[in-house]
Every structure is written in structure tokens, then in C-alpha cells.
Design a protein around this motif. Structure first.
Motif, PDB file in Angstrom:
ATOM      1  N   SER A   4      -8.235 -24.155  62.664  1.00 18.75           N
ATOM      2  CA  SER A   4      -7.097 -24.194  62.142  1.00 18.75           C
ATOM      3  C   SER A   4      -7.099 -23.813  60.785  1.00 18.75           C
ATOM      4  CB  SER A   4      -6.684 -25.941  62.079  1.00 18.75           C
ATOM      5  OG  SER A   4      -5.578 -26.123  61.044  1.00 18.75           O
ATOM      6  N   SER A   5      -6.154 -22.970  60.156  1.00 17.38           N
ATOM      7  CA  SER A   5      -6.433 -22.325  58.978  1.00 17.38           C
ATOM      8  C   SER A   5      -5.776 -23.377  57.845  1.00 17.38           C
ATOM      9  CB  SER A   5      -5.115 -21.097  58.917  1.00 17.38           C
ATOM     10  OG  SER A   5      -4.009 -21.886  59.226  1.00 17.38           O
ATOM     11  N   GLN A   6      -5.191 -24.366  58.229  1.00 14.87           N
ATOM     12  CA  GLN A   6      -4.884 -25.235  57.362  1.00 14.87           C
ATOM     13  C   GLN A   6      -6.305 -26.152  56.711  1.00 14.87           C
ATOM     14  OE1 GLN A   6      -2.272 -25.961  55.505  1.00 14.87           O
ATOM     15  NE2 GLN A   6      -3.095 -27.709  54.526  1.00 14.87           N
ATOM     16  N   SER A   7      -7.123 -26.407  57.638  1.00 13.12           N
ATOM     17  CA  SER A   7      -8.428 -27.538  57.461  1.00 13.12           C
ATOM     18  C   SER A   7      -9.736 -26.865  57.805  1.00 13.12           C
ATOM     19  CB  SER A   7      -8.103 -28.830  58.262  1.00 13.12           C
ATOM     20  OG  SER A   7      -8.276 -28.609  59.575  1.00 13.12           O
ATOM     21  N   GLY A   8      -9.616 -25.388  58.468  1.00 15.33           N
ATOM     22  CA  GLY A   8     -11.055 -24.956  58.560  1.00 15.33           C
ATOM     23  C   GLY A   8     -11.466 -23.945  57.568  1.00 15.33           C
ATOM     24  N   LEU A   9     -12.156 -23.128  58.140  1.00 19.03           N
ATOM     25  CA  LEU A   9     -12.829 -21.996  57.057  1.00 19.03           C
ATOM     26  C   LEU A   9     -11.534 -21.191  56.356  1.00 19.03           C
ATOM     27  CD1 LEU A   9     -15.404 -21.033  55.966  1.00 19.03           C
ATOM     28  CD2 LEU A   9     -15.531 -19.363  57.600  1.00 19.03           C
ATOM     29  N   ARG A  10     -10.741 -20.733  57.249  1.00 19.11           N
ATOM     30  CA  ARG A  10      -9.605 -19.912  56.351  1.00 19.11           C
ATOM     31  C   ARG A  10      -9.080 -20.555  55.388  1.00 19.11           C
ATOM     32  NH1 ARG A  10      -7.120 -17.284  61.756  1.00 19.11           N
ATOM     33  NH2 ARG A  10      -8.666 -15.847  62.443  1.00 19.11           N
ATOM     34  N   GLY A  11      -8.804 -21.765  55.569  1.00 20.59           N
ATOM     35  CA  GLY A  11      -8.184 -22.735  54.489  1.00 20.59           C
ATOM     36  C   GLY A  11      -9.006 -22.877  53.275  1.00 20.59           C
ATOM     37  N   MET A  12     -10.322 -23.020  53.410  1.00 19.96           N
ATOM     38  CA  MET A  12     -11.207 -23.077  52.315  1.00 19.96           C
ATOM     39  C   MET A  12     -11.239 -21.825  51.392  1.00 19.96           C
ATOM     40  SD  MET A  12     -13.368 -25.054  50.871  1.00 19.96           S
ATOM     41  CE  MET A  12     -14.762 -24.787  49.434  1.00 19.96           C
ATOM     42  N   GLU A  13     -11.196 -20.553  52.200  1.00 24.11           N
ATOM     43  CA  GLU A  13     -11.338 -19.209  51.619  1.00 24.11           C
ATOM     44  C   GLU A  13      -9.960 -19.195  50.866  1.00 24.11           C
ATOM     45  OE1 GLU A  13     -11.986 -16.969  55.148  1.00 24.11           O
ATOM     46  OE2 GLU A  13     -14.401 -16.714  54.497  1.00 24.11           O
ATOM     47  N   ARG A  14      -8.740 -19.511  51.332  1.00 26.29           N
ATOM     48  CA  ARG A  14      -7.599 -19.371  50.906  1.00 26.29           C
ATOM     49  C   ARG A  14      -7.307 -20.102  49.513  1.00 26.29           C
ATOM     50  NH1 ARG A  14      -2.795 -20.831  54.883  1.00 26.29           N
ATOM     51  NH2 ARG A  14      -3.988 -18.941  55.977  1.00 26.29           N
ATOM     52  N   LEU A  15      -8.123 -21.278  49.754  1.00 25.12           N
ATOM     53  CA  LEU A  15      -8.130 -22.249  48.461  1.00 25.12           C
ATOM     54  C   LEU A  15      -8.611 -21.771  47.294  1.00 25.12           C
ATOM     55  CD1 LEU A  15      -7.663 -24.928  46.939  1.00 25.12           C
ATOM     56  CD2 LEU A  15      -9.983 -25.740  48.127  1.00 25.12           C
ATOM     57  N   LEU A  16     -10.249 -21.225  47.495  1.00 24.08           N
ATOM     58  CA  LEU A  16     -10.962 -20.485  46.626  1.00 24.08           C
ATOM     59  C   LEU A  16     -10.149 -19.262  46.215  1.00 24.08           C
ATOM     60  CD1 LEU A  16     -14.639 -20.786  48.219  1.00 24.08           C
ATOM     61  CD2 LEU A  16     -13.267 -22.184  46.433  1.00 24.08           C
ATOM     62  N   GLY A  17      -9.344 -18.586  46.729  1.00 23.38           N
ATOM     63  CA  GLY A  17      -8.640 -17.301  46.292  1.00 23.38           C
ATOM     64  C   GLY A  17      -7.705 -17.785  45.563  1.00 23.38           C
ATOM     65  N   SER A  18      -6.813 -18.786  45.702  1.00 23.90           N
ATOM     66  CA  SER A  18      -5.678 -19.359  45.021  1.00 23.90           C
ATOM     67  C   SER A  18      -6.213 -19.649  43.765  1.00 23.90           C
ATOM     68  CB  SER A  18      -4.805 -20.392  45.799  1.00 23.90           C
ATOM     69  OG  SER A  18      -5.628 -21.428  45.769  1.00 23.90           O
ATOM     70  N   ILE A  19      -7.353 -20.400  43.470  1.00 22.53           N
ATOM     71  CA  ILE A  19      -8.032 -20.834  42.237  1.00 22.53           C
ATOM     72  C   ILE A  19      -8.469 -19.444  41.562  1.00 22.53           C
ATOM     73  CG2 ILE A  19      -9.868 -21.940  41.351  1.00 22.53           C
ATOM     74  CD1 ILE A  19      -9.703 -23.783  43.747  1.00 22.53           C
ATOM     75  N   ASN A  20      -9.136 -18.413  42.080  1.00 20.58           N
ATOM     76  CA  ASN A  20      -9.419 -17.189  41.305  1.00 20.58           C
ATOM     77  C   ASN A  20      -8.067 -16.486  40.930  1.00 20.58           C
ATOM     78  OD1 ASN A  20     -11.666 -15.296  40.883  1.00 20.58           O
ATOM     79  ND2 ASN A  20     -10.346 -14.202  41.943  1.00 20.58           N
ATOM     80  N   ASP A  21      -7.120 -16.539  41.378  1.00 18.07           N
ATOM     81  CA  ASP A  21      -5.847 -15.822  41.172  1.00 18.07           C
ATOM     82  C   ASP A  21      -4.871 -16.675  40.211  1.00 18.07           C
ATOM     83  OD1 ASP A  21      -6.721 -13.802  42.614  1.00 18.07           O
ATOM     84  OD2 ASP A  21      -5.561 -14.234  44.286  1.00 18.07           O
ATOM     85  N   SER A  22      -5.147 -18.109  39.950  1.00 21.56           N
ATOM     86  CA  SER A  22      -4.129 -18.868  39.250  1.00 21.56           C
ATOM     87  C   SER A  22      -4.503 -18.374  37.885  1.00 21.56           C
ATOM     88  CB  SER A  22      -4.674 -20.551  39.589  1.00 21.56           C
ATOM     89  OG  SER A  22      -4.173 -21.338  38.516  1.00 21.56           O
ATOM     90  N   PRO A  23      -3.273 -18.532  37.021  1.00 19.81           N
ATOM     91  CA  PRO A  23      -3.160 -18.176  35.664  1.00 19.81           C
ATOM     92  C   PRO A  23      -3.894 -19.368  34.863  1.00 19.81           C
ATOM     93  CG  PRO A  23      -1.148 -18.668  36.235  1.00 19.81           C
ATOM     94  CD  PRO A  23      -1.992 -18.458  37.363  1.00 19.81           C
TER      95      PRO A  23
END
Length: 795
Positions: A743-762
Motif C-alpha cells: 500500500s502506497s499509503q502506509s508502505g515504503l512508497r508512502g515513506m518515500e513520498r513523506l520524505l520527498g514532501s518534507i524536502n520540498d516544503s518551503p
């Protein structure tokens, strides 16, 4: 007397040369020429005179002439008898007295005495020879006198120097004396001052004495008042007696009201809506009807646990008592059961007012020993008491008991068999419930016994609280070592550990009252898990010995069992240790102001900075669950060092030494996640696996990836911790056991997506960048994000 010579007729006897020498020796100085010598001392002069034959001239030549004549005189060796005057000639005497050398010593009296003595002893051929000899003798005496005078002058000079020295010493002593006099005067002044103070104190004492006398008068007055009050108290006592009688009447009325309240309570419990854990929102009576209940005709009781006659007698006496209300039964029954159930295995609690069971409070609870208060995790079973005349086996009562057992199963998911008792002491019913394994298991079997005697209930409890009881019928034994004392409170139970709160064995004004003890559970003692336990203990031991000492935000090891300290940890069945402080979970509700929250986050950075700079350690599992808040010191505390990694000896800095990843999934460095994603892709392609199949074996790949831990890994985990603190709902889906789901919501993809959003956050991107760069000082400004909405705008 010869008129021509003016010398008397007195004569001197003839003197031999030896006698002359004797005379010269007797009158000579050790360093001067002898008297018989023709050469007088060079510094002397003799009276001048002229030789006219062998007689002294009556013309009395002067002293210098006589001296010159004597210098040239050749004394004849033969001695003749001559006539000498009775007295020394006046002119010769005058010449001697006027001589500048001789007059320092000669006096007329001395000259006359010497002349008289010499005239008796010596004879010369002429008067001039005699006078010459006499003069030379006098000159010798004058020279000796000069030597004596010189010695005396030297002594005088020495004495003068000594005198001056003594005068200096005397002046010094006088100075000291004056100083002492000054000191004495100062002391006299001080004494006078002290006398003044003493007089002042004496005046104060007299004043105090007057005050005491005044107080004595007041006390006497108070004594009179007290006597008056005593009379009033006696009057009040009479009133209180009257009120006591009235109170007894009120108590009787209150007892009747309580009995009525118990009746209405029972009626209410039968009809109230109850949220059952398994059956939803139902009344207890309705919930009971949903169970398939097996009615037993008898129950099996172990004969070795049967009561003896004396024990039965105790229960018989208890059963004959009349109880005004249900509440009166609690303590007597607790005391009775405490004597009948082995104290080494179980303890009985009155829990009628203790809502320890998920908000519910059974009347009595039987638990494991060595705990300070009842807990659902350690309960064998429960007893619910009812009034003597109340019917026991109603649907409401049985449904209430079934709810208690369901709550016990929730607290002890690995246990499958639970029991409870309904009793009014005269009659009793036993209810047992058997569940499937697991926290979400359903109840499979419900059994209800026939009416039992209280002694049969005790026999059943004895058997099910004994060491021989089946493991599925008892709570898990406490894993804590016996030397740690009684468990004050269970803090947590995981698959690996049980964590409890105990009294701190270290006493002192600054020592915290409690410590946290972690003990390995039997199900967590496989080789891999035990390695984590050993690593945490070794890490805590090491951190204790590092200088400078750790800040308060690092947990401190303070206790170990003695045998664990002595022996090697490899091959042990379990690990136990105690740490301080004993904190609470970290969340925003912990703090009263944003500034306090910001300060707590800075203490976490203090701990990380010390770990990296001094301990050369990377935590690798920094998340919200591994940080607690210490109310006593108002600081955050980093705990759980089982995944920590130390820089190997010989390495100067982080970045080169490598290891496999062993931290929490939430704390996985981005470079390790990238390597993991690439390994997953290759595995899927080479083995022709589906993503689901690859994810099932994912953790094995993740824990085999080599990487070099650096402090920036912990700092990135710190940024995630701050986000989890502020936005807890966003992180609830990232459970460790779900990280490998597709599941992209709670799996590895979700984790990668979270880290990417943090990196891009102003807002969070700059902090994430600082963390990846290892910029601790810059990262301390992250607290501004927390408090900025609360800062008042100015100007």
C-alpha cells in the motif's frame, strides 16, 4: 749630704752584674728592651744633662740634654759604691713631669716612690748612671703604660660599639614597649567598649526581665481565661453527647438509605446500556444472552488443594454473619482469603473503588505477588459480591462478570482461559471463558458452574493460582528479578520487554524516587532479540563512563542484578537493568506553553550533540516513542539504545566505518532507502517476483545493506520527531510492522513520498537540509516554527 752635689749621704750597697740583670728583668716589658740595655725605646726621650766626672751636676741640665748624654754613655761593667741623695732632685722631677710623653703617666708621688725604692736597691758608680737607669726604668713604665692604654682604648672602642649596639637594642625595645603600650591602650579601649556593651546587655536583660514579668502576668491572666474555657468545654461536651445521640440516629437512617441505594444500583446495572468489547452497545443482560453458555453439573477440584477442617471453620463463621450491605463484606472476605490462599503465589485486593480494569472496578481481585497495586496484566481472576438475599445468577450479574473477563483478556492476549466468581458468601457461582489466541480473538466457550460453597471456590482459586496451574489459565509471570523489590506500576509491555516502575535503590536529596526497570520476556529471548538487549545494556554501561558526563537528556544506568554484573552476557536467558529518570510519553499536551515545548526540543538536541561529539555514538532509532518527558527536571530524555552504534576504536571521525542497518524503520536514512529500493527492483526483475512477493522478503534485504552511519542520520530523525509531535495523525500509518506493505499509503512508497514532501516544503525543507548537513546549531532554530504563531507582532 754632699754640698757640692746636693745628694744626701744615703748610700746604696754594691750590686753585682747578676743582680743588675735581675733588676732589669723584673722591670722589663715582654716586648721592650731590657733595663740594662744601652738603647732606650725609640719613642721615648730622657732628661738632658752633662757628665762632669762621675757626679750629677748641681746645675741640673734639662731633660733632653740628660737623654742625649745617656744615649752616648758607655756604662761601665764594674759597679761602685756611691752616695745617693735621700730624695730625687727637684729639677729632674720637674723635667720628667714636663716631658710631653712622660707627663701622661708620671705623678710626683709616683716618681718619689720609685726613686726611694730604687735608691735602696741599686748602686752605680755615679749619680748620673743611677739617674740614667732610673729614667730608663720610668721610660719603660711609660711605654708599658702606653701599651696598656692602647689596649684599653681598643677595649674602650669595643665597649663603645657594644654600647651603641645596646643603645640600638634599647631603642628597639623602647619602640616595642611603645607598641605594646599602644596595644595595651587599644585593648583598654576594647575593654571599655566591652564594658559598655555589657552594661547595654545588662540593661537589655533587665528590660527582658521586666518583659518576662509582664508575660508572667499575662500567663496568669490566660490561665484564668483557660479555666473559664474549661468550664465552657465541659458545657460543650454535654452538647456533643447530645449531638452524638442524634448522629447515631442519622447513621441508622443512612444505613437504610445505603441499602436502598444498593438495591437501586443493582436494578440500574440490570437495565443500563453497556458497551461490550465483543458485542457492541448492549446492556449487560443483553450481552449475556449473546453467549452460548454451557451449564456444568459439577466442576473438577484438585484434591491436594482441599481445605482442612480448621480452614473450613473460618469460612463457616464468615457465612453465619449478617451483613447490612454488600460493602461490609469486602475487607472481612479479603482478610479471610489472604490466610487461605498461598501468599507466595497470589495476593487478594479490595478493588471495589479501583477502576484498574479499563474503567471498571470488580469488588475483589486475585493477582500475582510482588506488585504494589492491582493491574489487569497480572490478575488471575475476579470476585463480584452481592447482597445476601440477592439472586446471583441473573443475566445482569452474569453479563457484568463476563465483561470483566473480556477486559482481562484484552490485557492478557496470550492467555486463553479466564475465570470469575459471583458470591454473596452463602452461595457462589463460577464463570469461565475461553478465547482464541491474539488481541482480537473471540470467545469460544463460556461455562457456568452449579451453586458452589465458598470453600469450593477457595479450593478452585488455590489450584488455579498454584505453580502447577496450566500456563493458559494464569497471567504471565513477572520477568523482573526478585532483588529489585515490588513493582510500583507497569509502564509498558512489548514483544521483547516488560517495563516497570520501581523504587530507586539510590537514596539522596537529588536522587529521583523511582527507576525504570526493563526485563526480557520469554518470547523475546531468541538470539536476534537478545542481541539487541545486550547491546542496549552495554551502551548504557559505556555512556556512564564517558567524560564530560552526559546531560540530563540521556538516560542513566543505575542498577543491575549482581549476577549479571559479574558474568559474561553472552548466552544469558534474559537481561535486566534499571535506568533513570522515570518519564512520561511526549506529546503536545505535556506542555503548557509553546516556549516550553521549544525548550524541550532543544534538550533533545543537547543529548544528540553529546552523543555525537563525546560518546561517538549514533542512536539510529530516535522517534517519539523513544523519548520521554521528565517532569522532575523538566527535560526530554532519550531512551532505548538497543539499536545504537559506536564509532570503532582507531577511527577518528564518522563517515568511513560501515555497518549493516539496525535501527527503526522510521529512522532509516534516505541513502539506505534508495539502496533498498534498487535492491528490490533488481530482485523483482531477476527472480521474476511480484512486488508483493518481494516485499515479503524486504526486511532481510534492508538489514543486509552496508552503510556508514553519521550524526546527520539522527538529526534527520529529529526533524521527523518534531513533525510527529506536531502532526501525530500524519504518522500513525507508518507503523514498523506495516512498512513493507505494498500500500502506497502506509508502505515504503508512502515513506518515500513523506520524505520527498518534507524536502520540498518551503517551511520544513530548510530544516531538513540543515539536518542532512549535520548543522546542529542551525537546527536549534526549528523551535521558531513551533512558537511563531504565538509571537505578538511589533511595529
Amino acid at each position: 749630704m754632699d754640698p757640692a752635689s746636693g745628694v744626701g749621704s744615703r748610700t746604696c750597697g754594691t750590686t753585682t752584674p747578676s743582680e743588675a740583670g735581675t733588676l732589669a728583668g723584673e722591670n722589663s716589658h715582654p716586648t721592650s728592651p731590657s733595663v740594662g740595655s744601652c738603647t732606650p725605646p725609640t719613642t721615648s726621650s730622657s732628661p738632658a744633662g752633662h757628665r762632669q766626672g762621675n757626679h750629677y751636676s748641681s746645675t741640673h741640665p734639662n731633660h733632653r740634654d740628660i737623654h742625649d748624654a745617656i744615649q752616648s754613655l758607655q756604662i761601665q761593667q764594674e759597679f761602685i759604691r756611691i752616695q745617693l741623695p735621700d730624695q730625687i732632685p727637684d729639677q729632674f722631677q720637674q723635667d720628667l713631669l714636663e716631658d710631653r710623653e712622660c707627663n701622661r703617666f708620671y705623678t710626683p708621688r709616683l716618681i718619689k716612690d720609685l726613686y726611694a725604692e730604687l735608691s735602696m736597691m741599686c748602686q752605680r758608680d755615679t749619680v748620673e748612671d743611677f739617674l740614667d737607669l732610673f729614667f730608663r726604668l720610668l721610660q719603660r713604665l711609660a711605654w708599658a703604660h702606653g701599651q696598656a692604654m692602647a689596649e684599653m682604648r681598643e677595649k674602650l672602642a669595643t665597649l663603645t660599639v657594644q654600647l651603641k649596639s645596646k643603645e640600638g637594642e634599647l631603642k628597639s625595645k623602647q619602640g616595642e614597649l611603645k607598641s605594646k603600650q599602644g596595644e595595651l591602650k587599644s585593648k583598654q579601649g576594647e575593654l571599655k567598649s566591652k564594658e559598655g556593651e555589657l552594661k547595654s546587655k545588662e540593661g537589655e536583660l533587665k528590660s527582658k526581665e521586666g518583659e518576662l514579668k509582664s508575660k508572667e502576668g499575662e500567663l496568669k491572666s490566660k490561665e484564668g481565661e483557660l479555666k473559664s474555657k474549661e468550664g465552657e468545654l465541659k458545657s460543650k461536651e454535654a452538647e456533643l453527647k447530645s449531638k452524638d445521640e442524634h448522629l447515631d440516629t442519622l447513621k441508622k437512617l443512612n444505613m437504610e438509605l445505603q441499602n436502598n441505594a444498593e438495591h437501586w444500583k443493582s436494578a440500574y446495572l440490570q437495565n443500563k446500556t453497556h458497551t461490550n468489547d465483543m458485542l457492541g452497545s448492549l446492556t449487560t443482560a443483553e450481552a449475556w444472552k449473546q453467549y452460548q453458555v454451557e451449564q456444568l453439573t459439577n466442576i473438577h477440584l484438585e484434591p491436594e488443594h482441599k481445605l482442612v477442617d480448621t480452614e473450613k471453620q473460618v469460612l463457616t463463621v464468615l457465612g453465619k454473619r449478617k451483613w447490612a450491605c454488600e460493602r461490609d463484606m469486602y475487607e472481612p472476605l479479603v482478610s479471610c482469603l489472604a490466610t487461605l490462599i498461598p501468599v507466595t503465589n497470589a495476593v487478594v485486593w479490595n478493588t471495589s473503588t479501583t477502576r484498574y480494569l479499563g474503567g471498571l472496578a470488580p469488588d475483589l481481585t486475585i493477582t500475582l505477588t510482588n506488585i504494589e497495586s492491582p493491574e489487569s496484566t497480572f490478575a488471575y481472576g475476579v470476585i463480584e459480591l452481592k447482597q445476601q438475599d440477592e439472586k446471583l445468577d441473573t443475566d445482569s450479574n452474569l453479563g457484568q462478570l463476563a465483561t470483566y473477563l473480556t477486559r482481562l483478556h484484552r490485557a492478557q492476549p496470550e492467555r486463553t482461559h479466564f475465570w470469575g466468581v459471583l458470591s454473596n458468601i452463602k452461595d457462589s457461582f463460577l464463570l469461565t471463558m475461553t478465547f482464541d489466541n491474539g488481541p482480537m480473538a473471540t470467545c469460544q466457550i463460556v461455562e457456568k458452574s452449579p451453586n458452589l460453597k465458598l470453600e469450593e471456590v477457595v479450593q478452585y482459586i488455590r489450584a488455579n493460582a498454584s505453580q502447577q496451574a496450566p500456563l493458559n489459565t494464569i497471567p504471565a509471570r513477572l520477568p523482573f528479578p526478585s532483588g529489585v523489590g515490588k513493582l510500583h506500576r507497569r509502564l509498558a509491555t512489548t514483544a521483547k520487554w516488560m517495563v516497570g516502575q520501581f523504587l530507586n535503590p539510590i537514596k539522596g536529596p537529588n536522587a529521583p524516587p523511582y527507576m525504570v526497570v526493563k526485563s526480557s520476556l520469554p518470547r523475546g529471548q531468541d538470539r536476534h532479540v537478545l542481541a539487541h538487549h545486550v547491546n542496549e545494556l552495554l551502551q548504557l554501561r559505556r555512556l556512564n563512563g564517558i567524560e564530560p558526563r552526559a546531560p540530563p537528556s540521556i538516560a542513566q544506568l543505575i542498577w543491575e542484578p549482581n549476577n549479571q554484573q559479574k558474568y559474561n552476557l553472552s548466552g544469558r536467558a534474559g537481561i535486566d537493568f534499571g535506568i533513570t529518570p522515570c518519564g512520561i510519553g511526549l506529546d503536545l499536551g505535556t506542555f503548557s506553553t509553546p516556549e516550553e515545548c521549544g525548550f524541550i526540543l532543544k534538550t533533545i538536541l543537547d543529548g544528540l550533540e553529546w552523543l555525537h561529539a563525546h560518546a561517538k555514538t549514533i542512536h539510529r532509532d530516535l522517534r517519539l516513542e523513544n523519548v520521554v518527558y521528565d517532569k522532575r527536571q523538566r527535560t526530554a530524555v532519550i531512551i532505548d539504545f538497543d539499536c545504537a552504534w559506536n564509532l570503532p576504536s582507531g577511527e577518528q571521525d564518522f563517515g568511513t566505518a560501515q555497518t549493516t542497518y539496525g535501527g527503526g524503520i522510521m529512522c532509516t536514512p534516505t541513502r539506505v532507502l534508495a539502496d533498498f529500493r534498487e535492491a528490490m527492483r533488481k530482485t523483482t526483475e531477476i527472480n521474476n517476483m511480484s512486488e508483493l512477493e518481494a516485499m515479503r522478503t524486504a526486511q532481510r534485504y534492508l538489514t543486509n545493506i552496508k552503510y556508514a552511519p553519521v550524526p546527520a542520520d539522527d538529526l534527520c530523525a529529529f526533524v521527523l520527531l518534531v513533525l510527529a509531535l506536531l502532526y501525530p495523525r500524519r504518522f500513525r500509518s507508518f507503523k514498523e510492522y506495516k512498512i513493507f506493505e505494498v500500500s502506497s499509503q502506509s508502505g515504503l512508497r508512502g515513506m518515500e513520498r513523506l520524505l520527498g514532501s518534507i524536502n520540498d516544503s518551503p517551511i520544513w525543507g530548510p530544516w531538513w537540509k540543515m539536518a542532512k548537513e549535520g548543522n546542529v546549531s542551525g537546527l536549534r532554530g526549528i523551535t521558531d516554527v513551533i512558537i511563531w504563531p504565538f509571537i505578538e507582532k511589533t511595529g
